[in-house]
Design an enzyme around this catalytic site. Structure first.
Site, PDB file in Angstrom:
ATOM      1  N   GLU A  74       0.799  -1.097  -0.100  1.00 58.92           N
ATOM      2  CA  GLU A  74      -0.087   0.067  -0.154  1.00 58.92           C
ATOM      3  C   GLU A  74       0.940   1.176  -0.071  1.00 58.92           C
ATOM      4  O   GLU A  74       1.977   1.195   0.776  1.00 58.92           O
ATOM      5  CB  GLU A  74      -0.815   0.014   0.976  1.00 58.92           C
ATOM      6  CG  GLU A  74      -1.447   1.401   1.270  1.00 58.92           C
ATOM      7  CD  GLU A  74      -2.911   1.321   2.458  1.00 58.92           C
ATOM      8  OE1 GLU A  74      -2.868   0.470   3.456  1.00 58.92           O
ATOM      9  OE2 GLU A  74      -3.799   2.266   2.341  1.00 58.92           O
TER      10      GLU A  74
ATOM     11  N   CYS B  70      -6.646   1.235   3.010  1.00 64.87           N
ATOM     12  CA  CYS B  70      -7.578   2.199   2.897  1.00 64.87           C
ATOM     13  C   CYS B  70      -7.313   3.116   1.747  1.00 64.87           C
ATOM     14  O   CYS B  70      -8.344   4.059   1.345  1.00 64.87           O
ATOM     15  CB  CYS B  70      -7.289   3.288   4.189  1.00 64.87           C
ATOM     16  SG  CYS B  70      -7.620   2.361   5.751  1.00 64.87           S
TER      17      CYS B  70
ATOM     18  N   ASN C 161     -11.984  -2.812   0.588  1.00 62.85           N
ATOM     19  CA  ASN C 161     -10.876  -3.310   1.558  1.00 62.85           C
ATOM     20  C   ASN C 161     -11.455  -3.726   2.916  1.00 62.85           C
ATOM     21  O   ASN C 161     -11.951  -4.654   3.132  1.00 62.85           O
ATOM     22  CB  ASN C 161     -10.001  -1.911   1.647  1.00 62.85           C
ATOM     23  CG  ASN C 161      -8.985  -2.120   2.747  1.00 62.85           C
ATOM     24  OD1 ASN C 161      -8.303  -3.146   3.089  1.00 62.85           O
ATOM     25  ND2 ASN C 161      -8.703  -1.129   3.673  1.00 62.85           N
ATOM     26  N   GLU C 162     -11.488  -2.715   3.768  1.00 58.04           N
ATOM     27  CA  GLU C 162     -11.997  -2.942   5.451  1.00 58.04           C
ATOM     28  C   GLU C 162     -13.462  -2.622   5.509  1.00 58.04           C
ATOM     29  O   GLU C 162     -13.804  -1.740   6.395  1.00 58.04           O
ATOM     30  CB  GLU C 162     -11.092  -2.393   6.352  1.00 58.04           C
ATOM     31  CG  GLU C 162      -9.920  -3.061   6.786  1.00 58.04           C
ATOM     32  CD  GLU C 162      -9.075  -2.503   7.897  1.00 58.04           C
ATOM     33  OE1 GLU C 162      -9.247  -1.350   8.051  1.00 58.04           O
ATOM     34  OE2 GLU C 162      -8.176  -3.006   8.234  1.00 58.04           O
TER      35      GLU C 162
HETATM   36  O1  AHR Z   1      -2.133  -1.476   6.801  1.00 60.80           O
HETATM   37  C1  AHR Z   1      -2.353  -0.079   7.164  1.00 60.80           C
HETATM   38  C2  AHR Z   1      -3.921  -0.014   7.235  1.00 60.80           C
HETATM   39  O2  AHR Z   1      -4.693  -0.963   8.063  1.00 60.80           O
HETATM   40  C3  AHR Z   1      -4.652  -0.308   5.865  1.00 60.80           C
HETATM   41  O3  AHR Z   1      -4.649   0.715   4.867  1.00 60.80           O
HETATM   42  C4  AHR Z   1      -6.029  -0.527   6.067  1.00 60.80           C
HETATM   43  O4  AHR Z   1      -6.638  -1.675   5.415  1.00 60.80           O
HETATM   44  C5  AHR Z   1      -5.866  -1.290   7.957  1.00 60.80           C
HETATM   45  O5  AHR Z   1      -6.695  -0.373   8.547  1.00 60.80           O
END
Ligand code: AHR
Length: 666
Positions: free
Chosen positions: A51, A246, A377-378
């Site tokens: 990321e 994120c 993602n989350e």
């Molecule tokens: O790894 C950092 C962040 O942690 C990522 O962007 C997210 O998916 C999680 O909350």
């Protein structure tokens, strides 16, 4: 007794006490049942998650040295300084040509009126530029000569202002076109700057001012930092999840990650602010943007280079639920789904298709062999499920064999987790992505998390995990200090549980992957770097120990008739590698005390006498690797001899041990 002698006596005393303690404790007997192979280990078992956080892409993996090369940061001249030398009467204007080039609207107009002295534009780089003596650097820019006669030259300067490399450009003439030159660096500097000098009289317009090392990964133009890619390659990752995290979601939908804006000519990739720019006020990074020079084509290419199966994650019509929580209404979701379908065509489609054709035009006619795709993602809640169902139906219809990866939300348990786990299993998603940023103790406790999991249906992707030691326990202020040996050791213990349950867990990856010591937002991270150097953390070496000694079938390890997951502070898993004819036994000792372990390998097959013992150990739980001291914790390998199928070994306190035993035909 002098101080030196007292110290020597103390060390001897500790060593004797430890040996006695160890001898006093009965050896732990373990049996490795090689003849009872269980789950197959997926090639994707150990992977990486990339990321653009912590300056991982711009300022990190992406080797561009000029920050804000196209003047598109919110503050157009951020990263740049102007200097008029020797009485130059020069002016600079930031011009916007949005109607002609909406993706890269700004350029600078430089007018020199008096043919005296020079006008200098200086770029700071990303916390400076790392330049190396003897290395060649490729400079390029777009320029347009409006009138007069302006000469352009470049020079690299070090921290003290000394010139450490220079080059001139051919005369800028006529309409917009690319100009290139090279400079050879005369001295190494971790925090160099670039001067672009304009002399003469007249007006020129410039854009996309760029400096790259010639020595990028595979010497590619628009390439990646070779030392960092090498560290990724050395992990032999089974997959790479990208581009987030994120970052996929964006703080709002307008700032979500849109892959189509990251492919094609780099001058046409529309820059946006990186969401980590403002995320944490205590680690604010106002100069953090996404140039997308490292875009989806480059991600797929990187995956291919390092042998990792690509796992792109797409926005599912939902922005970050911790921020705006904005969602696209269900009747507006089609463009998001079209993006997913087009991405699959970009990766796998024939060169006659629109997106496959673009891939070919970028230099890769062969498909990228995309086999899985992540939706969101989350994300969590009903709104996620609703959107996922629409995505899954459309993707499955067009590409029935593609694996669908879904989220289990941000936590490894609780209401949101339970809701999604149940719902996504009912939807027959291929994999559910579980995230756990927890204490080392959580990791130890959860080494048996998957022993009781449902073995059927949807598989687990342990997509983001890292042991986080509480802030107050770490007094060292160095950026790398949270990557302690204790955190890494607890992850190793946990990973034996992932491996033992390879029928349930098909993929896993530590997070985040990369971090710049001067520009991070989140820690711990797997690899730390500055502008010239990088350091593998203890966590990295743990990941590497597992991923490079993977095997392809799990075999049981029993202490008595129980699995070894915490008994006597020991954790273990074992595999066989039928192709290379090896038995691989992993034992993690989380006690500070050494442990005697009697390993009994139950196998009809003959075993070789030479055993490779890879060991990572350190008596200090809080030790970590830093750029200055990179070898505090690192693997050591030795060859030992095992005669027969039973062997007594003494494991160091706080150690990860991998025994690689050559075998016959399994
Ligand atoms: O790894 C950092 C962040 O942690 C990522 O962007 C997210 O998916 C999680 O909350």
């Amino acid at each position: 007794m002098n101080k030196k002698n007292r110290l020597r006596h103390l060390i001897t005393f500790i060593a004797i006490t430890q040996t006695l303690l160890c001898a006093a404790q009965a050896p732990v007997k373990i049996s490795v049942l090689v003849d009872k192979p269980q789950a197959r280990i997926q090639p994707t078992m150990w992977g990486i998650f990339f990321e653009d956080i912590n300056f991982s892409a711009d300022g990190g993996l992406y080797a561009e040295l000029v920050k804000n090369r196209s003047f598109e940061f919110t503050t157009p001249l951020m990263g740049w300084k102007q200097n008029r030398v020797g009485g130059a009467d020069a002016s600079l204007l930031v011009v916007n040509r949005n109607s002609v080039n909406a993706n890269n609207p700004r350029y600078v107009n430089i007018a020199i009126k008096n043919n005296k002295g020079s006008f200098v534009l200086t770029n700071d780089g990303f916390r400076g530029m790392g330049l190396v003596k003897g290395e060649i650097y490729n400079f390029s820019m777009l320029a347009h000569a409006v009138d007069g006669d302006v000469k352009i030259s470049i020079e690299a300067i070090n921290e003290t202002g000394e010139t450490i490399g220079r080059a001139t450009l051919s005369q800028v003439q006529g309409d917009w076109q690319a100009y290139k030159t090279q400079l050879t660096c005369l001295k190494t500097s971790p925090k160099a700057k670039l001067n672009v000098t304009f002399e003469g009289q007249g007006t020129v317009q410039v854009d996309m001012i760029s400096l790259f090392p010639a020595n990028t990964w595979k010497n590619r133009t628009n390439g990646l930092r070779a030392d960092l890619v090498q560290k990724l390659a050395d992990l032999h990752p089974g997959f790479m999840r990208f581009p987030g995290g994120c970052i996929v979601e964006g703080r709002d939908l307008a700032n979500r990650y849109q892959w189509k804006k990251t492919v094609g000519d780099i001058a046409d990739r529309q820059l946006i602010m990186n969401r980590w720019n403002t995320e944490f006020s205590y680690r604010s990074t106002p100069d953090y943007f996404q140039s997308f020079g490292l875009g989806f084509f480059e991600y797929f290419q990187l995956c291919e280079d390092i042998g990792a199966s690509p796992l792109p994650i797409l926005n599912c019509g939902m922005a970050c639920q911790y921020n705006s929580a904005e969602v696209a209404s269900l009747n507006q979701i089609d463009p998001y789904i079209q993006d997913a379908l087009d991405l699959i065509e970009f990766a796998n489609g024939s060169t006659n298709t629109k997106w496959g054709g673009l891939r070919a035009s970028m230099g890769h006619p062969a498909p990228f062999n995309l086999k899985m795709i992540g939706v969101g993602n989350e994300q969590w809640g009903e709104q996620y499920l609703e959107r996922y169902k629409i995505f899954a139906a459309a993707i499955k219809k067009a590409y029935p064999s593609l694996k669908m990866v879904t989220s289990a939300g941000p936590d490894p348990d609780g209401e949101r987790f339970d809701y999604l786990t149940k719902a996504m299993r009912a939807e027959k998603a291929s994999l559910i992505d579980e995230h756990y940023y927890r204490t080392p103790e959580w990791f130890l406790k959860n080494a048996s998390r998957y022993d009781e999991y449902d073995r059927k249906g949807t598989k687990v992707f342990a997509g983001e995990y890292a042991a986080h030691i509480p802030n107050e326990t770490q007094k060292d202020t160095r950026a790398e200090s949270h990557n302690t040996w204790w955190a890494a050791l607890s992850e190793a213990a946990f990973m034996t549980g992932l491996e033992r349950n390879a029928d349930v867990v098909h993929m896993s990856s530590y997070a985040p992957l990369l971090a710049h010591v001067d520009a991070w937002q989140w820690r711990p991270d797997l690899i730390w770097f500055d502008n010239l150097r990088s350091v593998a953390t203890p966590n990295y070496y743990v990941q590497q120990a597992f991923s490079t000694h993977k095997g392809n079938r799990v075999v049981p390890v029993l202490a008595g008739n129980k699995i070894l997951a915490g008994h006597d502070s020991l954790y273990s898993s074992a595999t066989i590698d039928t192709a290379n004819r090896q038995v691989v036994i992993k034992i993690v000792n989380t006690s500070v005390q050494p442990r005697m372990v009697n390993i009994n390998i139950q196998s009809k097959s003959r075993l070789g006498k030479q055993v490779q013992w890879l060991q990572i150990s350190n008596p200090d739980k809080m030790v970590f690797n830093s750029l200055e001291q990179p070898d505090q914790v690192k693997p050591v390998s030795q060859n030992i001899t095992w005669v027969g199928k039973e062997k007594m070994v003494k494991l160091d306190g706080l150690s990860v041990n991998v025994f690689i035993v050559a075998g016959g035909k399994f």
